[in-house]
Design an enzyme around this catalytic site. Structure first.
Site, PDB file in Angstrom:
ATOM      1  N   ARG A 229       0.697  -1.329   0.111  1.00  0.00           N
ATOM      2  CA  ARG A 229      -0.048  -0.111  -0.024  1.00  0.00           C
ATOM      3  C   ARG A 229       1.010   1.165   0.031  1.00  0.00           C
ATOM      4  NH1 ARG A 229      -3.735  -2.422  -1.669  1.00  0.00           N
ATOM      5  NH2 ARG A 229      -5.569  -2.703  -0.748  1.00  0.00           N
ATOM      6  N   HIS A 277      -1.138   1.018  -9.628  1.00  0.00           N
ATOM      7  CA  HIS A 277      -2.078  -0.002  -8.486  1.00  0.00           C
ATOM      8  C   HIS A 277      -2.610  -1.078  -9.247  1.00  0.00           C
ATOM      9  CE1 HIS A 277      -4.150  -0.264  -4.337  1.00  0.00           C
ATOM     10  NE2 HIS A 277      -3.893  -1.328  -4.966  1.00  0.00           N
TER      11      HIS A 277
HETATM   12  P1  NDP Z   1      -1.986 -11.340   4.715  1.00  0.00           P
HETATM   13  O1  NDP Z   1      -3.165 -10.862   5.816  1.00  0.00           O
HETATM   14  O2  NDP Z   1      -2.243 -12.627   4.235  1.00  0.00           O
HETATM   15  O3  NDP Z   1      -0.571 -11.134   5.211  1.00  0.00           O
HETATM   16  C1  NDP Z   1      -0.049  -9.982   5.789  1.00  0.00           C
HETATM   17  C2  NDP Z   1       1.394 -10.180   6.030  1.00  0.00           C
HETATM   18  O4  NDP Z   1       1.844  -9.105   6.989  1.00  0.00           O
HETATM   19  C3  NDP Z   1       1.646 -11.211   7.223  1.00  0.00           C
HETATM   20  O5  NDP Z   1       2.467 -12.019   7.054  1.00  0.00           O
HETATM   21  C4  NDP Z   1       1.456 -10.551   8.421  1.00  0.00           C
HETATM   22  O6  NDP Z   1       2.282 -10.983   9.659  1.00  0.00           O
HETATM   23  C5  NDP Z   1       2.423  -9.116   8.154  1.00  0.00           C
HETATM   24  N1  NDP Z   1       2.258  -8.066   8.864  1.00  0.00           N
HETATM   25  C6  NDP Z   1       0.940  -7.373   9.280  1.00  0.00           C
HETATM   26  N2  NDP Z   1       1.215  -6.394  10.118  1.00  0.00           N
HETATM   27  C7  NDP Z   1       2.523  -6.400  10.394  1.00  0.00           C
HETATM   28  C8  NDP Z   1       3.377  -5.741  11.317  1.00  0.00           C
HETATM   29  N3  NDP Z   1       2.884  -4.742  12.068  1.00  0.00           N
HETATM   30  N4  NDP Z   1       4.568  -6.132  11.350  1.00  0.00           N
HETATM   31  C9  NDP Z   1       5.147  -7.159  10.755  1.00  0.00           C
HETATM   32  N5  NDP Z   1       4.443  -7.960   9.783  1.00  0.00           N
HETATM   33  C10 NDP Z   1       3.078  -7.558   9.782  1.00  0.00           C
HETATM   34  O7  NDP Z   1      -2.136 -10.376   3.293  1.00  0.00           O
HETATM   35  P2  NDP Z   1      -1.891 -10.748   1.979  1.00  0.00           P
HETATM   36  O8  NDP Z   1      -0.723 -11.285   1.703  1.00  0.00           O
HETATM   37  O9  NDP Z   1      -3.188 -11.291   1.280  1.00  0.00           O
HETATM   38  O10 NDP Z   1      -2.088  -9.079   1.056  1.00  0.00           O
HETATM   39  C11 NDP Z   1      -1.002  -8.002   1.747  1.00  0.00           C
HETATM   40  C12 NDP Z   1      -1.158  -6.618   1.270  1.00  0.00           C
HETATM   41  O11 NDP Z   1      -1.130  -6.862  -0.290  1.00  0.00           O
HETATM   42  C13 NDP Z   1      -2.644  -6.337   1.244  1.00  0.00           C
HETATM   43  O12 NDP Z   1      -3.217  -5.848   2.686  1.00  0.00           O
HETATM   44  C14 NDP Z   1      -2.797  -5.079  -0.005  1.00  0.00           C
HETATM   45  O13 NDP Z   1      -2.393  -4.248   0.851  1.00  0.00           O
HETATM   46  C15 NDP Z   1      -1.849  -5.535  -0.787  1.00  0.00           C
HETATM   47  N6  NDP Z   1      -2.405  -5.797  -2.098  1.00  0.00           N
HETATM   48  C16 NDP Z   1      -2.005  -5.054  -3.179  1.00  0.00           C
HETATM   49  C17 NDP Z   1      -2.459  -5.407  -4.465  1.00  0.00           C
HETATM   50  C18 NDP Z   1      -1.986  -4.450  -5.721  1.00  0.00           C
HETATM   51  O14 NDP Z   1      -2.616  -4.702  -6.637  1.00  0.00           O
HETATM   52  N7  NDP Z   1      -0.921  -3.368  -5.245  1.00  0.00           N
HETATM   53  C19 NDP Z   1      -3.057  -6.422  -4.685  1.00  0.00           C
HETATM   54  C20 NDP Z   1      -3.528  -7.186  -3.503  1.00  0.00           C
HETATM   55  C21 NDP Z   1      -3.298  -6.800  -2.336  1.00  0.00           C
HETATM   56  P3  NDP Z   1       1.674 -12.213  10.271  1.00  0.00           P
HETATM   57  O15 NDP Z   1       2.154 -13.592   9.300  1.00  0.00           O
HETATM   58  O16 NDP Z   1       2.514 -12.432  11.559  1.00  0.00           O
HETATM   59  O17 NDP Z   1       0.324 -12.202  10.632  1.00  0.00           O
HETATM   60  C1  OXD Z   2      -6.209  -5.244  -3.254  1.00  0.00           C
HETATM   61  C2  OXD Z   2      -5.785  -4.431  -4.128  1.00  0.00           C
HETATM   62  O1  OXD Z   2      -6.213  -5.058  -2.048  1.00  0.00           O
HETATM   63  O2  OXD Z   2      -5.949  -4.491  -5.414  1.00  0.00           O
HETATM   64  O3  OXD Z   2      -6.657  -6.366  -3.783  1.00  0.00           O
HETATM   65  O4  OXD Z   2      -5.040  -3.617  -4.092  1.00  0.00           O
END
Ligand code: NDP
Ligand code: OXD
Length: 314
Positions: A229, A277
């Protein structure tokens, strides 16, 4: 019983047609038309306007049309009902394509060869680092981070990951929490960010983090790839780090303000790659099918899958 669909900025009819085909018995309504607020049991949202979901007395669940849910928590009047997000192989595959592509472009110096071609220069440089000598650090080891890390490892990169809680990653090094961050950064030549945006992660990619990245790597300086993000990054700090040489380049799919304003220096910076994005778009075919299946689960009395924890914010 109806589904309220609010895919802000996306082509609403693409989504409506898919949902209506999958849920023929359930009217799919949008805010552009009059609808009975008492009939709405489900909402499928991408960036709905603040307060748009208030006053839906029979609401049972809200589905994010994307993997991220920061857009839901941005609504201070979000109803207190279960929230679910997208976890889908189609979206995950798209994200890993983006991440692997950018890491390979950095490894294989694609920006340099594009410049050489433009300038009709044949510079047969034999200096090509091996993937195994380039250390990639993946911030966030969730659905997307784990898949990207595994696929980077298949390409031969020296991969490690960082998450909030300790994780196993096929025998690859993993780091957890703020205490492990310095060691993780010190072994990172390409930092891939796939974190969710929460109060804890906002602004994490700042001057201090960039200064901690490895300066002794085979790419001649560190790079970042952010597809998590825009709120994770401090763009002024990234530009300053590029200026000072602390950072060698950046591939950014997400921005503090989207669309990226035309006067942002990121657009024209020679070491920055901008994409709008769309690293991993939500494809209506895949995502509507996932949400329709979730609605059917709820109606059959089964628990919601991929539920979001409001306390964690992801
Ligand atoms: P998940 O919820 O599956 O994974 C999030 C990961 O981030 C987990 O490993 C979590 O740790 C870690 N995390 C969260 N908070 C912290 C913190 N404070 N410190 C350290 N690690 C942290 O999310 P996804 O993998 O499915 O997606 C990740 C992000 O990708 C989405 O939230 C979105 O913002 C972004 N995205 C962007 C897209 C784009 O087109 N650019 C498309 C889709 C998604 P833990 O394993 O310990 O819980
Ligand atoms: C998502 C994105 O969160 O597209 O899926 O950013």
């Amino acid at each position: 019983m109806s589904l309220l669909l609010i895919p802000t900025g996306w082509h609403v009819e693409d989504w409506r047609v898919r949902f209506q085909a999958l849920l023929p018995e359930m009217p799919v309504v949008t805010p552009d038309e009059p609808f009975d607020r008492r009939a709405v049991h489900y909402v499928a949202s991408w960036k709905h306007p603040e307060g748009a979901l208030a006053g839906l007395p029979n609401l049972a669940a809200i589905f994010s049309l994307g993997a991220g849910v920061d857009h839901l928590f941005a609504d201070a009047r979000l109803p207190d009902v279960p929230l679910a997000r997208v976890v889908d192989p189609d979206l995950t595959t798209r994200m890993s394509e983006y991440v692997v592509m950018h890491c390979l472009m950095l490894l294989r110096q694609q920006a340099r060869y594009a410049r050489q071609q433009r300038d009709v220069v044949w510079d047969d440089d034999r200096h090509q680092p091996a993937a195994r000598s380039v250390r990639v650090g993946v911030l966030g080891l969730g659905e997307l981070g784990l898949d990207a890390a595994r696929k980077l490892a298949v390409m031969g990169f020296d991969v490690a990951g960082w998450s909030r809680s300790p994780k196993a990653l096929d025998g690859l090094p993993t780091f957890a929490g703020t205490e492990d961050m310095p060691a993780f950064l010190a072994r990172t030549d390409i930092l891939v960010s796939l974190l969710p945006l929460t109060p804890q992660t906002r602004g994490v990619i700042d001057a201090a983090l960039l200064a901690g990245l490895a300066q002794d790597g085979r790419l001649g300086g560190p790079f970042i790839v952010n597809a998590g993000r825009g709120g994770l990054q401090v763009e002024a700090d990234i530009l300053a780090a590029l200026e000072s040489g602390v950072l060698k380049g950046a591939a950014l799919d997400v921005f503090e303000t989207e669309p990226l304003p035309p006067d942002s220096p990121l657009w024209r910076h020679p070491a920055v790659t901008v994409t709008p994005h769309n690293a991993a778009m939500s494809a209506p075919d895949a995502v509507a099918g996932l949400i329709a299946a979730q609605i059917r689960r709820l109606q059959a009395g089964l628990p919601l899958e991929h539920q979001v924890d409001p306390a964690r914010g992801y």
